[in-house]
Design a protein around this motif. Structure first.
Motif, PDB file in Angstrom:
ATOM      1  N   ASN A 155       2.007  -3.859   5.943  1.00 34.57           N
ATOM      2  CA  ASN A 155       0.960  -4.723   5.411  1.00 34.57           C
ATOM      3  C   ASN A 155       1.377  -5.183   4.019  1.00 34.57           C
ATOM      4  O   ASN A 155       2.567  -5.176   3.686  1.00 34.57           O
ATOM      5  CB  ASN A 155      -0.377  -3.982   5.388  1.00 34.57           C
ATOM      6  CG  ASN A 155      -1.052  -3.967   6.746  1.00 34.57           C
ATOM      7  OD1 ASN A 155      -1.667  -4.948   7.160  1.00 34.57           O
ATOM      8  ND2 ASN A 155      -0.928  -2.846   7.462  1.00 34.57           N
ATOM      9  N   HIS A 156       0.389  -5.551   3.203  1.00 43.40           N
ATOM     10  CA  HIS A 156       0.657  -5.990   1.826  1.00 43.40           C
ATOM     11  C   HIS A 156      -0.199  -5.197   0.852  1.00 43.40           C
ATOM     12  O   HIS A 156      -0.668  -5.729  -0.157  1.00 43.40           O
ATOM     13  CB  HIS A 156       0.373  -7.483   1.674  1.00 43.40           C
ATOM     14  CG  HIS A 156       1.017  -8.331   2.728  1.00 43.40           C
ATOM     15  ND1 HIS A 156       2.369  -8.527   2.792  1.00 43.40           N
ATOM     16  CD2 HIS A 156       0.476  -8.999   3.783  1.00 43.40           C
ATOM     17  CE1 HIS A 156       2.651  -9.303   3.837  1.00 43.40           C
ATOM     18  NE2 HIS A 156       1.521  -9.600   4.452  1.00 43.40           N
ATOM     19  N   VAL A 157      -0.385  -3.936   1.129  1.00 39.74           N
ATOM     20  CA  VAL A 157      -1.256  -3.093   0.320  1.00 39.74           C
ATOM     21  C   VAL A 157      -0.640  -2.890  -1.067  1.00 39.74           C
ATOM     22  O   VAL A 157       0.508  -2.457  -1.190  1.00 39.74           O
ATOM     23  CB  VAL A 157      -1.484  -1.731   1.008  1.00 39.74           C
ATOM     24  CG1 VAL A 157      -2.381  -0.850   0.150  1.00 39.74           C
ATOM     25  CG2 VAL A 157      -2.097  -1.938   2.392  1.00 39.74           C
ATOM     26  N   SER A 187       1.017   0.822   8.022  1.00 41.28           N
ATOM     27  CA  SER A 187       2.350   0.316   7.676  1.00 41.28           C
ATOM     28  C   SER A 187       2.453  -1.180   7.917  1.00 41.28           C
ATOM     29  O   SER A 187       1.643  -1.768   8.627  1.00 41.28           O
ATOM     30  CB  SER A 187       3.407   1.057   8.503  1.00 41.28           C
ATOM     31  OG  SER A 187       3.199   0.836   9.884  1.00 41.28           O
ATOM     32  N   ASN A 246       8.488   0.772  -0.322  1.00 38.77           N
ATOM     33  CA  ASN A 246       7.532   0.210  -1.269  1.00 38.77           C
ATOM     34  C   ASN A 246       8.250   0.011  -2.606  1.00 38.77           C
ATOM     35  O   ASN A 246       9.139   0.789  -2.950  1.00 38.77           O
ATOM     36  CB  ASN A 246       6.336   1.145  -1.461  1.00 38.77           C
ATOM     37  CG  ASN A 246       5.333   1.061  -0.332  1.00 38.77           C
ATOM     38  OD1 ASN A 246       4.498   0.162  -0.280  1.00 38.77           O
ATOM     39  ND2 ASN A 246       5.421   1.999   0.610  1.00 38.77           N
ATOM     40  N   ASN A 266       4.887  -1.535   2.442  1.00 38.38           N
ATOM     41  CA  ASN A 266       3.793  -2.194   1.743  1.00 38.38           C
ATOM     42  C   ASN A 266       4.267  -2.598   0.357  1.00 38.38           C
ATOM     43  O   ASN A 266       5.472  -2.694   0.112  1.00 38.38           O
ATOM     44  CB  ASN A 266       2.567  -1.277   1.698  1.00 38.38           C
ATOM     45  CG  ASN A 266       1.765  -1.329   2.984  1.00 38.38           C
ATOM     46  OD1 ASN A 266       1.042  -2.289   3.241  1.00 38.38           O
ATOM     47  ND2 ASN A 266       1.902  -0.291   3.815  1.00 38.38           N
TER      48      ASN A 266
END
Length: 1524
Positions: free
Chosen positions: A766-768, A764, A815, A788
């Motif tokens: 992050n920038h995925v 969790s 998201n 993300n």
């Protein structure tokens, strides 16, 4: 018995008369009757049908003008085929069931009220029921062979679907009825064979609809197969084409307007979304802060537990508790224990406090989202009403229009004042309402209702003989329509009232029995019952009645114009009906009676309306109007009530998200106290210790973080809160069970693979952006992907389904998913093992719904049958919906059960409508080769596929998907309409649209398109909608220039609209066929403005359009002639650095414009323009400051400039300007209308060598001071009179000067032209030879032209010039030979023997001084005639002495001799006389000898001179020798 005999006798008489009328014998009727096939009887009062038993073989029966009231006795005529019972007294159709062979039935001019009992007559082809009393069309469903139907002159108002089974109908007459709706006429389009339609037959009154605008257009568009309409021939193709063109224009217009409304909605929704993001930023930041802190604490707690510190602390606490029990005094030790909690308890307390605050902020996020959704719903509801209005306008062909008002409209203000005047604050005080605000008002223009109203009104006025205008006005009033308070006001009901009016009394029958249209003159009467009911409903549901979002806050009113006519007060006991009030038009009930329980709403609603300080009740009334046609709805008003509680809108940009305590409604808002609670929780012990962030992960770091010695020992790895973007060597941790990488910088998780024992994974915060690369996580049970950047639902879920088969808990909240609405069901349906999603338990019902959802997301045989139609022909419909949607809603042509047994039933499908079916892929359409119209909107499609076999597809709709490219449609060459709105398109591939040669409609709104290059060959495009994309440059418009059929273009919402100056005019100029741009019609004034602004503008885009590329670095020549160019804007100029030759001849330039910035131009041709100056003209004097005016007058800071001439001042000003175009050497400015050379600022061109100014209006040579390198100057064909002293002051390098065709008289001020070799002065006004003498100051002159001047007509000018100009080689185009020069010298000598002349003019040598020509003796002492002369004279005469230099006058004493071989001395000597006589004879011989040679050598030098001049002109420039 007697009565029976009389009856029999009467019957016998009738039969007798029947026989007589048809030439039969009554006595032989038994014999002749069976042979009779036709019977007729006209106007004989025949009372009833009898005696048919005698005519069993009868086929035709005609009874006209009889007194027959009932059909009878036809059971004996089973062979009857044609029946006429017309102009009789029939009231009912019956007793025809045995006439099964009947084909024609004529029952016109009777009293029939219903069409019935025709079910058995299936062979009927013709039915005439005109001039009856029929109200409804019915009972025709079995007549499938019916071809002609006449229902004219009845009372029919609706058509409906009554002809659905009469597909063979060819002739239909409905004239003289009451049809008034265009929607009714569209039902006739279902009759494919209809050829003759009558709605306005001249023999009948027209239907009301026939009086409306565009009636014929509407009919012919919907029924193009018609041959006759209203007895007129409409079979010509031009008529059909005109109707279709008109209808198509209307469809395009309303489609454009609807798209504009949708676009406005999208803008408003985008603003709401931006506001939501701002509102959610603080809660999100707080959630991230608390989440990060919690994870920090959890990691520290885990480390303490691992190290054993928590356990030891816990043991000491237990021992202390044991001591407490031994002592026995528990109270003292309990207090001591509470004062010193354990370390684990301290961690637990802080974690609980942080989780509580995070829960609070999550709740705030949900509140903001809830309010946001409510605001979105309001906007969409408001928008849908306007869209429906536009659709109604289209369907009624503009006969029902809706006009939205504003404060600038007088009618809007009048309506607002009326509403406010009828609002009583006392009536609404009990609800907490203090005022009313008007949000919108629509004025309704309904032509059909207006015609009905006026017709009925005029009828009543004529009946009542009301002639006075005042009385008429008193009977009219504007009243509010009163809706049923217990029923919500739906859009459909509103539209029905506004379009069709208030229908019959039965539809408006009130709950307590009133049969009339209920109106009121008070807002209280119409609105208070509704508010009361909604509040009671809210209380029953447990809601706060003061909730600002309660429905009663917003309401809709219909304000109608009503003719009250004769009115009467309502009786207390009688119900409101026409029966109880037979002689009145309306009934009113005052306010005071409403409290007695006789109103249309409950007494409870009125109990709270008691007035204490208001007398409004004396004027407030309910009105009941019996005739609904006398009530005309004219206004629709949207109101909002103002309450005592001042409501703050969370989505108002004026309000802060943080408010103070005491606000009654704080939903969504944040109290300042909440922030204090956050700080308190964060400041609790223990404090979070800061750690250095890990940027790169290596083996040493991994072992250090995991507190392990080797990789195989690591089971838990917590990398929370670092700056990692990669996890190298993670697959080596084969024993890893728990992995935490939250709050890092990962954009992908492709390193997370082949971890067979991993059970817990937290990624969790992050920038995925993608899950591609995740694989081999077979034991993963918990996966946190919240916070993300995941977007692609289908792709990410497929990855999880494939590589995490045992996943139990998944968190994917926060998201930016593309399709968030269907996300949950899609995830649950595909991840079968999942038990928790986003922290919420998955119920069995939810799982079952997900299974059904997934099952319905595929195209199967069952879904094909459900969502398909088999219509072969496209019907004409006035609608903006996709045709596939129209057909699936209205068509009944499905694939039936019998057809399904056939193998080729797929080929019958022509229509598919799979909107909103959650499809992720288009498949199983390989057999649909005849598919024409398809719609797949609002699905989860990511690409266009599966349509390769549908080569007959004409219309395709793919709105609301996730499509990123259009490769799949390149083979659909028959496509005419394509809509791909609200997708993820980035570019338009050229190969896709190059094959779509029939595409005339393309809609690509709300995508991410940056370029229009792919549309260059979409030549058939008529409509292009590409709003809300990323098109940013004007160059993209050039890609559309080839679309000559483009009429409508919508680019609104693109960067180009607000980023590019004059975008609209630029687009209008380059796309000349446009009629509408961005939803606004293109006005003629705009077209003219566009031409003024962009007409003749040479830009990089213009050049790139012609070249096909924008690489200008290799260009050497720019040739753009005759293109009406007015300005040049080539920016950046450096890309044209290799251009050295520019030809812009024959354009409209007024200055050099952007050409001055081209760095290396050497040759510039601007002939035939309108050049005024090198640089654009400055502003007018009114725009200049005093200092600027002073600088224009004074060239320096000193004084003394006032005495200079205008030309000198301008010249000085030009010298101060910086030089430009340093490479320019040749400049052509011919034929530009130049009158002032100073204004040209030529002095700034310092390196100019050749200047051509022929064909202008120059009167003075000036402004050349800076051109010191000038070699050739052409000023032919101007208006020059004199040469000023300053004209050539600095032109010391000038070699050629062209001044032909001017007005020059004097040749002054040429002494500075020391290098001049060529001078052309032809066709001027030089008269005196003395002016030619002034050319002596040009010693280097080699070529001279003075032909066409008055002086050239004098015989000695050539000899004079030859003598005076020793270096002259060509004169007037003729070479000067040595012989001619000798002749000139001899001629001068000969002039001495002429009679004495009193003046130089008389002597023929105007340039000679008078003293030279006085009579005097001549003594030749020395003559030297050089070799040439001696050769011609021969040995008989030889001059051996030099002639002394003559003394012309005192002025010439110091001058050098021009003829050194001739001199005069001693005038009294006799020898000169003899010599002169000899010279005369020799000169005559010499003249005749030289004539031939001089003639043959005359043309060569002239040709050479002309060739030299031509080399400095462009190929297409006019020759200098051309005479104007």
């Amino acid at each position: 018995m007697i009565q029976s005999d009389n009856q029999n006798q009467y019957t016998a008489d009738i039969i007798k008369e029947l026989c007589t009328c048809n030439g039969l014998s009554y006595e032989k009727v038994d014999e002749e009757g069976p042979e009779t096939a036709v019977l007729e009887m006209f106007f004989s009062g025949y009372p009833r049908i009898v005696g048919m038993s005698f005519f069993p073989n009868l086929t035709t029966l005609t009874l006209v003008g009889q007194s027959i009231q009932k059909i009878s006795d036809l059971e004996y005529c089973p062979l009857l085929k044609e029946l006429w019972i017309s102009e009789c007294c029939l009231t009912k159709i019956d007793n025809l069931q045995n006439c099964v062979d009947l084909e024609k039935l004529y029952l016109y001019c009777n009293r029939i009220s219903r069409i019935e009992n025709l079910e058995s007559l299936i062979k009927l082809k013709v039915v005439w029921l005109n001039n009856n009393q029929i109200k409804d069309i019915e009972g025709l469903h079995m007549l499938q062979n019916l071809k002609e139907l006449n229902l004219a002159g009845n009372f029919i108002e609706a058509i409906g679907n009554c002809f659905d089974f009469n597909k063979q109908m060819e002739i239909l007459n409905l004239s003289g009825n009451r049809i008034c709706s265009f929607k009714e006429l569209t039902n006739l389009a279902m009759l494919p064979h209809l050829k003759d339609l009558g709605l306005n037959d001249p023999q009948y009154e027209p239907n009301p609809i026939c009086l409306l605008c565009n009636y014929a257009t509407h009919v012919l568009y919907h029924m193009p197969q018609l041959q006759r309409l209203d007895t007129y021939d409409v079979s010509h193709t031009q008529i059909k084409v005109l109707a279709e063109t008109t209808a198509m224009k209307k469809i395009m217009y309303y489609n454009m307007r609807i798209k504009s409304v949708h676009r406005q909605l999208n803008e408003e929704l985008e603003k709401l979304k931006e506001r939501k993001c701002k509102l959610q930023k603080l809660p999100e930041d707080r959630i991230k802060l608390f989440s990060c802190t919690i994870k920090h604490l959890e990691r520290e707690l885990a480390e303490l537990q691992t190290s054993g510190k928590i356990q030891s602390n816990r043991s000491s606490a237990e021992s202390k508790q044991t001591d407490i029990e031994n002592v026995g005094d528990e109270s003292d030790y309990t207090d001591e224990a509470n004062e010193e909690p354990s370390l684990e308890e301290i961690f637990s307390q802080k974690l609980d406090a942080l989780r509580e605050r995070m829960t609070f902020w999550n709740r705030k996020l949900d509140e903001i989202e809830k309010i946001y959704q409510m605001e979105v719903k309001k906007k969409k509801k408001s928008n849908s009403l306007v869209v429906q209005f536009l659709r109604t306008e289209l369907e009624t062909v503009g006969n029902t229009c809706f006009e939205e008002g504003s404060s600038t409209d007088s009618w809007f203000n009048s309506c607002s004042d009326l509403i406010l005047s009828r609002f009583c604050a006392w009536d609404f005080k009990v609800y907490g309402i203090t005022g009313v605000k008007i949000n919108r008002i629509f004025r309704v223009h309904n032509r059909i209702l207006g015609l009905k109203f006026e017709e009925k009104l005029q009828m009543l006025l004529d009946k009542e003989n009301v002639n006075e205008t005042e009385n008429y006005r008193k009977m009219l009033d504007y009243l509010f329509y009163v809706f049923d308070p217990k029923l919500p006001v739906k859009k459909k009901q509103l539209l029905q009232i506004l379009e069709d009016g208030f229908q019959g009394m039965e539809e408006h029958k009130q709950p307590n029995g009133e049969e009339a249209v209920l109106l009121s003159n008070s807002l209280s009467i119409s609105e208070c019952p509704r508010i009361e009911f909604l509040q009671q409903q809210a209380e029953a549901e447990g809601k706060n009645s003061r909730d600002p979002e309660e429905p009663f806050r917003h309401g809709k009113l219909i304000l109608a114009k009503a003719f009250l006519g004769r009115s009467a007060p309502a009786h207390e006991k009688d119900s409101i009906s026409q029966v109880n009030y037979p002689d009145v038009n309306s009934v009113f009930r005052p306010w005071k009676h409403l409290q007695s329980g006789t109103s249309a709403f409950d007494t409870e609603a009125c109990s709270s309306l008691e007035h204490t300080s208001c007398d409004c009740s004396l004027r407030q009334c309910e009105w009941f109007v019996f005739d609904h046609e006398l009530v005309l709805p004219e206004y629709l008003i949207e109101i909002e009530y103002i309450t005592l509680v001042k409501i703050q809108s969370l989505f108002s940009i004026l309000n802060n998200v943080i408010v103070e305590e005491g606000n009654r409604n704080t939903e969504g808002f944040i109290l300042s106290h909440d922030l204090q609670l956050d700080n308190e929780a964060l400041n609790m012990e223990p404090a979070v210790k800061a750690r250095p962030k890990i940027v790169c992960l290596d083996e040493k770091t991994v072992l250090s973080v995991a507190k392990a010695n080797i990789y195989s020992q690591i089971m838990v790895l917590n990398l929370h809160g670092n700056s990692l973007s990669k996890l190298r060597d993670i697959p080596r941790l084969i024993g890893l069970r728990k992995l935490i990488v939250s709050f890092n910088e990962f954009t992908s998780l492709d390193d997370i693979c082949h971890l067979p024992n991993l059970e817990y994974f937290d990624a969790s915060h992050n920038h995925v952006i993608t899950l591609e690369g995740i694989r081999g996580l077979s034991k993963l049970k918990y996966f946190d992907l919240s916070w993300n950047q995941l977007k692609k639902t289908g792709e990410e879920i497929n990855v999880l389904r494939k590589h995490t088969p045992n996943l139990l808990s998944l968190d994917i909240r926060h998201n930016p998913w593309h399709k968030p609405g269907s996300l949950r069901l899609s995830v649950i349906g595909r991840l079968k093992a999942l038990t928790h999603l986003d922290g919420v338990l998955i119920t069995e019902e939810e799982a079952a719904d997900a299974v059904r959802y997934i099952a319905g997301s595929k195209i199967t045989q069952a879904s094909l049958l459900e969502n398909s139609r088999t219509d072969e022909e496209r019907r004409h419909v006035l609608s903006v919906f996709p045709y596939a949607k129209i057909l699936t809603q209205f068509s009944k042509n499905r694939v039936d059960l019998q057809t399904q047994l056939q193998r080729n039933w797929y080929s019958m499908i022509t229509v598919l409508d799979f909107d909103g079916q959650h499809l992720s892929k288009i498949a199983n359409l390989e057999k649909l080769g005849n598919l024409k119209w398809a719609s797949f909107s609002n699905n989860n499609l990511t690409k266009v596929e599966g349509l390769e076999s549908c080569l007959n597809l004409e219309e395709l709709t793919l709105d609301g998907n996730c499509i990123s490219n259009l490769d799949g449609i390149s083979k659909l060459t028959k496509l005419t309409r394509l809509s791909v709105n609200n997708n993820l398109l980035i570019s338009l591939e050229r190969h896709v649209f190059d094959n779509l040669s029939h595409l005339h409609y393309l809609s690509l709104e709300s995508n991410r398109i940056t370029s229009l290059a792919g549309l260059q060959k979409a030549y058939a495009l008529i409509e292009l909608y590409i709003s809300n994309n990323y098109v940013s440059t004007n160059q993209e418009i050039y890609h559309l220039k080839g679309l000559i059929n483009l009429i409508i273009l919508d680019m609104y919402g693109n960067l180009i609209v607000w980023k590019q100056d004059n975008y609209r005019l630029f687009t209008i100029f380059h796309l000349a066929s446009l009629k509408a741009l961005d939803g606004v019609a293109v006005e003629p004034a705009e077209v003219e403005s566009a031409k003024d602004l962009f007409g003749g503008r040479l830009t990089c885009d213009t050049i790139a359009e012609r070249l096909g590329h924008s690489n200008f670095t290799k260009m050497q020549e720019l040739n753009w002639t005759s293109s009406t160019i007015r300005t040049v804007d080539l920016v950046p100029a450096d890309q044209f650095r290799n251009v050295c030759n520019v030809n812009l001849q024959n354009n409209n330039l007024t200055s050099f414009s952007g050409l001055v910035f081209l760095p290396n131009v050497k040759v510039l041709c601007l002939n035939y323009n309108h050049i005024e100056s090198i640089m654009p003209r400055q502003k007018s004097q009114s725009h200049l400051t005093n200092r600027q005016l002073l600088y224009q007058k004074v060239t320096s800071s000193g004084y003394g400039q006032q005495g200079l001439s205008k030309g000198s001042r301008d010249a000085g000003f030009g010298e101060n300007l910086p030089p430009i175009m340093h490479s320019l050497e040749v400049l052509h400015l011919g034929y530009n209308g130049i009158s002032n050379m100073t204004q040209l600022q030529l002095s700034r061109l310092k390196n100019l060598k050749f200047l051509f100014l022929q064909g202008n209006e120059i009167s003075q040579i000036e402004g050349l001071e800076g051109l010191q390198l000038l070699e050739e100057l052409v000023l032919d064909h101007n208006r020059i009179k004199t040469i000023l002293e300053s004209s050539f002051a600095k032109q010391s390098s000038l070699c050629a000067l062209h001044l032909e065709e001017n007005r020059i008289r004097e040749l002054n001020n040429l002494q500075s032209l020391v290098k001049l070799q060529k001078l052309f002065l032809g066709y001027n006004k030089i008269q005196e030879l003395s002016e030619l003498e002034k050319l002596e100051v040009i010693p280097s002159l080699k070529e001279l032209s003075i032909s066409g001047n008055p002086v050239s007509r004098k015989g000695f000018h050539r000899l004079l010039l030859v003598c005076r100009l020793p270096n002259l080689q060509v004169l007037d185009g003729t070479a000067v030979s040595t012989e001619e020069r000798v002749k000139a010298e001899l001629h001068l000598i000969e002039q001495q023997g002429f009679p004495v002349a009193t003046s130089p003019l008389e002597s023929g040598f105007s340039g000679f001084p008078a003293t030279f020509l006085k009579p005097t003796s001549l003594k030749i002492t020395n003559v030297n005639l050089l070799e040439g002369i001696n050769h011609f004279f021969g040995p008989d005469l030889t001059f051996t002495y030099a002639v002394e230099e003559p003394l012309w006058n005192e002025a010439n004493k110091t001058k050098k001799s021009k003829n050194p071989g001739m001199a005069t001395n001693n005038p009294r000597s006799a020898h000169p006389e003899i010599a002169l006589r000899q010279i005369r004879g020799a000169a005559a011989n010499l003249l005749s000898h030289l004539t031939y040679q001089s003639g043959t050598s005359r043309s060569a030098p002239a040709h050479q001179s002309s060739k030299e001049n031509e080399g400095r002109r462009p190929a297409n420039s006019p020759s200098r020798q051309t005479r104007m």
